[in-house]
Write a protein that holds these residues in place. Structure first.
Motif, PDB file in Angstrom:
ATOM      1  N   LYS A   1      18.949  14.269 -34.658  1.00  0.00           N
ATOM      2  CA  LYS A   1      18.517  15.297 -33.701  1.00  0.00           C
ATOM      3  C   LYS A   1      17.300  14.824 -32.911  1.00  0.00           C
ATOM      4  O   LYS A   1      17.164  15.106 -31.706  1.00  0.00           O
ATOM      5  N   ASP A   2      16.419  14.071 -33.563  1.00  0.00           N
ATOM      6  CA  ASP A   2      15.208  13.574 -32.905  1.00  0.00           C
ATOM      7  C   ASP A   2      15.451  12.302 -32.082  1.00  0.00           C
ATOM      8  O   ASP A   2      14.525  11.796 -31.438  1.00  0.00           O
ATOM      9  N   GLY A   3      16.684  11.752 -32.111  1.00  0.00           N
ATOM     10  CA  GLY A   3      16.995  10.553 -31.336  1.00  0.00           C
ATOM     11  C   GLY A   3      16.604   9.256 -32.001  1.00  0.00           C
ATOM     12  O   GLY A   3      16.679   8.183 -31.376  1.00  0.00           O
ATOM     13  N   VAL A   4      16.192   9.319 -33.271  1.00  0.00           N
ATOM     14  CA  VAL A   4      15.846   8.088 -33.994  1.00  0.00           C
ATOM     15  C   VAL A   4      17.086   7.249 -34.272  1.00  0.00           C
ATOM     16  O   VAL A   4      17.051   6.023 -34.241  1.00  0.00           O
ATOM     17  N   ILE A   5      18.179   7.927 -34.545  1.00  0.00           N
ATOM     18  CA  ILE A   5      19.440   7.264 -34.852  1.00  0.00           C
ATOM     19  C   ILE A   5      20.566   7.912 -34.049  1.00  0.00           C
ATOM     20  O   ILE A   5      20.389   8.965 -33.444  1.00  0.00           O
ATOM     21  N   ALA A   6      21.706   7.284 -34.088  1.00  0.00           N
ATOM     22  CA  ALA A   6      22.906   7.859 -33.470  1.00  0.00           C
ATOM     23  C   ALA A   6      24.106   7.464 -34.305  1.00  0.00           C
ATOM     24  O   ALA A   6      24.066   6.546 -35.092  1.00  0.00           O
TER      25      ALA A   6
END
Length: 421
Positions: free
Chosen positions: A416-421
């Protein structure tokens, strides 16, 4: 290939070796694909989609051509990417984020090998450089692949295969001579500086692992495209160092052997690769020129090299009088080396290539049409296995992070925070 049908990897040479792959495009991925083919667990780290960028290895978008999906449409997975990334697992992690850097360090703590091809100094900005990671994991083999190496006046330059082929001398000896139509420098048809660097990197990593297993100490492997390009000049580099004379372009002829080149038959081209004097005698006999080997100018290879401008036209005149297949059959019967010049359709239909199983079908999440070029490594006790198709971007993120002990809700929050996908 479904999970249920995956081959047993217990007999694979690099079973149990963990590779953290921070490389992209070709040289690094070619190395890590080779390690993966031999049984290593390779985790490919790619950047998540962000700010309009699709994310992932740049080569995912280097098309067309693209893999066709189940409905026959372009899947978005470029053939280029598919050719260098099988047997790997993909995770999408933003290493520019503090949490992403923590995750990469966690993976590095568990890894035996790390391969990266960032510009010199880039990973230090994230605390992911060799000095930092070796302090955390002294057993780590840390392999950097760059254009020009970690030292020297060019260390900060970006490195590209095409430019290195030129700078490293390969294009000066590749292409037709300037005096003929089409003359001038040419690059090789595939990215050989990248590919050779990937293969040399593989050898270096295996040597470093042997040293690590004996001493408990990892080390840094510093691979450069330019170094590799200079090394792979091989006999031509040695020619220059022995004489001080720079070799020139000779088209399809050989610098040190005659006749060893392409000839034009009445209906196409063929290769003649006479490697010694006895083969030259046989070749002249099948051409109907048995007197040539008796001429002191042509009796030995060294003399043929000195008199190539007189000899080759005489040979070419005879070859041009008959069809290509006539000469190929005659040379095969006489055991004179040579062969046809195939396009890739002919290559993959060749009976020897088919017998050696150099094309491997693989199941893919998006397609049932994926075929990959096989590894040329044939091992009797620890054979290569084709376990995993080239992964989708971030296909294994959750799986790999769960192996590190992270809970599903934590992984979801990072996504959700864009650290991973």
């Amino acid at each position: 290939m479904s999970e249920a049908n995956l081959p047993d990897d217990s007999a694979m040479a690099l079973r149990g070796v963990r590779v953290l792959d921070l490389s992209r495009v070709l040289a690094g991925p070619w190395c890590t694909q080779t390690l993966a083919d031999l049984g290593a667990d390779v985790v490919k780290v790619e950047r998540p989609p962000k700010g309009g960028h699709p994310g992932g290895d740049d080569t995912r978008g280097w098309g067309p051509p693209y893999l066709k999906d189940h409905d026959g449409r372009d899947s978005g997975e470029a053939a280029y990417y598919l050719g260098a990334n099988r047997n790997k697992r993909s995770i999408a992690v933003d290493i520019a984020s503090p949490q992403g850097q923590v995750l990469i360090r966690e993976l590095a703590l568990r890894a035996d090998v790390l391969v990266e091809n960032y510009k010199v100094g880039d990973l230090a900005r994230y605390g992911l450089d060799a000095q930092t990671l070796l302090a955390l994991n002294p057993r780590l083999v840390f392999c950097s692949v760059t254009g020009f190496g970690q030292t020297g006046p060019y260390r900060d330059r970006a490195g590209y295969d095409y430019a290195v082929q030129g700078l490293g001398g390969l294009m000066s000896v590749t292409g037709e001579t300037d005096a003929l139509p089409g003359g001038g420098p040419q690059k090789v048809g595939v990215a050989v500086a990248d590919l050779f660097t990937g293969m040399y990197a593989t050898v270096a990593i295996l040597a470093a692992l042997r040293h690590r297993d004996a001493t408990g100490r990892g080390q840094v492997v510093d691979m450069a495209l330019l170094d590799t390009q200079v090394a792979m000049l091989a006999n031509l580099g040695s020619n220059y160092l022995c004489t001080g004379v720079a070799p020139r372009r000779m088209g399809n002829a050989h610098q040190n052997i005659v006749p060893y080149q392409v000839f034009q038959a009445s209906d196409g081209h063929l290769i003649v690769a006479v490697g010694n004097d006895s083969q030259f005698v046989k070749f002249c006999e099948l051409l109907g020129l048995p007197e040539l080997p008796l001429d002191p100018r042509y009796a030995t290879n060294s003399q043929r090299v000195r008199h190539r401008d007189e000899l080759v036209p005489r040979l070419a005149e005879r070859v041009a009088a008959r069809p290509r297949q006539h000469w190929l059959d005659a040379m095969e019967a006489a055991k004179v080396p040579g062969g046809a010049i195939n396009d890739l359709a002919e290559v993959f239909d060749d009976p020897q290539v088919r017998h050696r199983e150099m094309v491997v079908p693989m199941d893919h999440p998006l397609s049932d049409r994926l075929r990959v070029v096989a590894s040329p490594i044939k091992l009797s006790e620890t054979p290569v296995a084709y376990r995993l198709p080239p992964p989708l971007l971030g296909q294994h993120t959750d799986e790999v992070l769960a192996e590190l002990g992270h809970a599903p809700d934590t992984i979801a929050a990072w996504r959700k925070d864009g650290v991973i996908a």
